[in-house]
Motif scaffolding. Structure first.
Motif, short mmCIF file in Angstrom:
data_model
loop_
_atom_site.label_atom_id
_atom_site.label_comp_id
_atom_site.label_asym_id
_atom_site.label_seq_id
_atom_site.Cartn_x
_atom_site.Cartn_y
_atom_site.Cartn_z
N VAL A 68 0.85 -1.20 0.00
CA VAL A 68 0.00 0.00 0.00
C VAL A 68 0.88 1.24 0.00
O VAL A 68 0.66 2.19 -0.76
CB VAL A 68 -0.94 0.00 1.22
CG1 VAL A 68 -1.69 1.34 1.31
CG2 VAL A 68 -1.93 -1.15 1.15
N ALA A 69 1.90 1.25 0.84
CA ALA A 69 2.78 2.41 0.94
C ALA A 69 3.51 2.66 -0.38
O ALA A 69 3.66 3.82 -0.79
CB ALA A 69 3.80 2.19 2.06
N ALA A 70 3.92 1.61 -1.06
CA ALA A 70 4.62 1.77 -2.33
C ALA A 70 3.70 2.39 -3.38
O ALA A 70 4.10 3.29 -4.14
CB ALA A 70 5.14 0.42 -2.81
N VAL A 71 2.45 1.94 -3.44
CA VAL A 71 1.49 2.50 -4.39
C VAL A 71 1.22 3.96 -4.06
O VAL A 71 1.17 4.82 -4.94
CB VAL A 71 0.18 1.68 -4.39
CG1 VAL A 71 -0.89 2.39 -5.23
CG2 VAL A 71 0.43 0.28 -4.93
N MET A 72 1.05 4.27 -2.76
CA MET A 72 0.76 5.65 -2.38
C MET A 72 1.94 6.58 -2.69
O MET A 72 1.74 7.71 -3.16
CB MET A 72 0.41 5.73 -0.89
CG MET A 72 -0.93 5.09 -0.53
SD MET A 72 -2.32 5.70 -1.52
CE MET A 72 -2.21 7.46 -1.25
N ARG A 73 3.17 6.13 -2.43
CA ARG A 73 4.34 6.97 -2.76
C ARG A 73 4.37 7.27 -4.25
O ARG A 73 4.63 8.42 -4.66
CB ARG A 73 5.63 6.26 -2.34
CG ARG A 73 5.99 6.41 -0.89
CD ARG A 73 7.41 5.97 -0.61
NE ARG A 73 7.61 4.56 -0.93
CZ ARG A 73 7.42 3.56 -0.06
NH1 ARG A 73 7.01 3.83 1.17
NH2 ARG A 73 7.62 2.32 -0.42
N TYR A 74 4.10 6.26 -5.06
CA TYR A 74 4.13 6.45 -6.52
C TYR A 74 3.04 7.42 -6.96
O TYR A 74 3.30 8.37 -7.74
CB TYR A 74 3.95 5.10 -7.22
CG TYR A 74 3.83 5.24 -8.71
CD1 TYR A 74 4.96 5.42 -9.52
CD2 TYR A 74 2.58 5.22 -9.33
CE1 TYR A 74 4.85 5.57 -10.90
CE2 TYR A 74 2.46 5.37 -10.70
CZ TYR A 74 3.59 5.56 -11.47
OH TYR A 74 3.47 5.72 -12.84
N CYS A 75 1.80 7.21 -6.47
CA CYS A 75 0.69 8.05 -6.92
C CYS A 75 0.87 9.50 -6.45
O CYS A 75 0.56 10.43 -7.20
CB CYS A 75 -0.63 7.49 -6.41
SG CYS A 75 -1.12 5.94 -7.22
N GLN A 76 1.40 9.69 -5.26
CA GLN A 76 1.62 11.06 -4.79
C GLN A 76 2.71 11.75 -5.61
O GLN A 76 2.61 12.92 -5.94
CB GLN A 76 2.01 11.03 -3.31
CG GLN A 76 1.86 12.38 -2.63
CD GLN A 76 3.19 13.04 -2.34
OE1 GLN A 76 4.24 12.53 -2.70
NE2 GLN A 76 3.14 14.20 -1.72
N ARG A 77 3.76 11.00 -5.96
CA ARG A 77 4.86 11.58 -6.74
C ARG A 77 4.38 12.08 -8.09
O ARG A 77 4.83 13.13 -8.57
CB ARG A 77 5.96 10.53 -6.93
CG ARG A 77 7.21 11.06 -7.65
CD ARG A 77 8.23 9.96 -7.84
NE ARG A 77 8.51 9.27 -6.59
CZ ARG A 77 8.53 7.94 -6.45
NH1 ARG A 77 8.26 7.16 -7.49
NH2 ARG A 77 8.79 7.41 -5.29
N TYR A 78 3.43 11.38 -8.69
CA TYR A 78 3.00 11.73 -10.04
C TYR A 78 1.60 12.34 -10.09
O TYR A 78 1.01 12.47 -11.18
CB TYR A 78 3.08 10.50 -10.95
CG TYR A 78 4.50 10.04 -11.17
CD1 TYR A 78 5.37 10.75 -12.01
CD2 TYR A 78 5.00 8.93 -10.49
CE1 TYR A 78 6.68 10.35 -12.17
CE2 TYR A 78 6.31 8.51 -10.66
CZ TYR A 78 7.15 9.24 -11.50
OH TYR A 78 8.47 8.84 -11.67
#
Length: 479
Positions: A68-78
């Motif tokens: 979940v954290a990996a997906v959230m980091r990616y979506c927030q970055r982009y």
């Protein structure tokens, strides 16, 4: 009807990068945890508020907090919006996606991590169903108190998002009264812990803020919930009245007398007939309204409490008093109530409203609800948690007739405004979602809304989490 409630316009730059986004998510998740083909996205296009639907950009189904954290980091970055999703049982459109959003579903996170009976708590992943918790501790004499009608399917993450209740919340409270801690992933992928096994955590009550946040402050991945010892005994009793107004007045007098049963559930005549035809629960068909009152404790305690309730009911010309005589009969009584929404769906399309009112206003609001629905040329079946004034009028309509559907939405809006004007509020347990978003100004001043949005923005400055929900689209701070 599908265009009546607007969504935010999709972010063109996100749509343009869809193929790249899907490829990047495929690097973060196993193949079985990513859905992106158009045909496979269809089950995620709506929730239980089926009048509205949007195909998401993709669906991520992580198995761990780290994923979940990996997906959230990616979506927030982009700058990619994220719509959290539990079991999709939301009746306010809380889990409906949009075209530029990644749906983050928690259905694969469905493990009970710990049962700690000495401390009377359970630690569960967010995708565990509500009922599964009670079933896992039933043999040891415990249960999890909140019991929404959808408890067979709805999950703890969604319950926390909407602060769900249920029939027995009159005595035991709703989710916030039974939640001790959460693990939550913030929009930037940071993992935080709030609360825990202790009865009260130090510092600000951020846990209270998170319960009912509708997926706009973070993604809850684990929860620590309170377990309660089963009572010595429980007994549901049916009370039949001539009218809804008499039944409503009886509820108000029972609570005013200081009597707190485990549950007081209300059905009007249309609801009684619908539920009885489905469940064959033995509901009286010669009454205008029905109360299911459940008491618990020792036989002596239950007898004494019921005696007081019956005396109050007689002041309101009660026509029928029927105590259940067996566990089978009790189960049938509750089957009829818990099946009300599904049973109604067999005979008509409907919108289920969710407003709360002070008990002193219950009779008035029931009468006005009937007048409002009649004004629009529609029918209504009322079935709800009467003990805490949480109303659920089911407005019946024909979903294939756009004009009929529009009238149903208009009637629903008028009923919710009535609840607020009577001193209540827009939602008791279903949340705001998209359904009540544009009524928020009827309940709150601009200053109130600004403060609430400032708190939301402190967690999610870019408004990426569930962005079309809860707050009116106009007047939001710039992301």
């Amino acid at each position: 009807m599908s265009d009546a409630i607007p969504f935010l316009a999709p972010r063109a730059d996100v749509l343009a990068r869809r193929a790249r986004i899907v490829a990047d998510l495929a690097d973060l998740l196993p193949p079985e945890c990513l859905v992106h083909e158009a045909r496979e996205l269809v089950p995620f296009e709506t929730d239980a508020f089926v009048s509205y639907r949007r195909l998401p950009l993709a669906v991520a189904l992580p198995r761990t907090t780290a994923e979940v954290a990996a997906v959230m980091r990616y979506c927030q970055r982009y700058g990619i919006p994220v719509v959290p999703r539990g079991a999709g049982t939301s009746l306010s459109g809380g889990a409906i996606p949009q075209e530029d959003a990644v749906v983050l579903g928690l259905s694969k996170m469905n493990s009970i991590l710990e049962i700690d009976l000495p401390n009377r708590v359970a630690v569960v992943q967010a995708g565990v169903t509500n009922l599964n918790i009670s079933e896992s501790v039933s043999a040891d004499g415990f249960f999890y108190a909140p019991d929404p009608s959808s408890q067979l399917a709805c999950t703890i993450g969604g319950n926390i998002g909407m602060n769900s209740g249920g029939a027995h919340c009159l005595k035991y409270g709703v989710t916030t009264n039974n939640l001790l801690g959460v693990r939550m992933v913030l929009v930037d992928g940071t993992v935080i812990e709030l609360g825990g096994k202790a009865l009260d955590a130090a510092g600000y009550d951020l846990l209270g803020l998170v319960c009912g946040h509708e997926g706009q402050l973070g993604i809850v991945t684990e929860a620590t919930v309170r377990l309660i010892a089963k009572p010595e005994g429980a007994r549901p009793v049916l009370f039949g009245f001539e009218s809804s107004e008499e039944a409503g007045a009886c509820v108000a007098d029972v609570i005013a007398a200081g009597i707190i049963p485990v549950a007081i559930e209300f059905m009007d005549k249309p609801a009684i007939e619908i539920c009885e035809a489905f469940a064959h629960a033995g509901y009286p068909l010669d009454v205008g309204a029905l109360l299911i009152v459940e008491v618990e404790g020792s036989d002596a305690e239950m007898d004494a409490t019921l005696k007081d309730i019956v005396e109050i009911a007689r002041r309101h010309a009660v026509k029928t008093v029927r105590e259940c005589q067996s566990a089978t009969e009790a189960a049938l009584i509750w089957k009829g109530r818990k099946s009300a929404f599904g049973a109604t769906g067999r005979i008509a399309d409907y919108i289920c409203m969710d407003g709360t009112v002070p008990l002193s206003q219950l009779s008035h609001v029931l009468k006005r609800t009937a007048e409002i629905v009649d004004h629009y040329g529609l029918r209504v079946a009322n079935v709800f948690h009467a003990g805490d004034g949480n109303m659920h009028p089911l407005i019946l309509f024909n979903a294939n007739d756009p004009e009929d559907a529009a009238r149903a939405e208009a009637a629903g809006n008028d009923i919710l405004k009535l609840c607020v004007d009577a001193g209540g509020c827009l939602t008791g347990e279903h949340g705001v979602g998209i359904e009540k978003r544009d009524l928020m100004r009827h309940q709150y001043s601009e200053a109130d809304l600004a403060q609430q949005m400032a708190v939301r923005a402190a967690f999610d400055p870019g408004w990426l989490l569930n962005p079309s929900k809860v707050f009116p689209l106009e007047g939001r701070p710039a992301a």
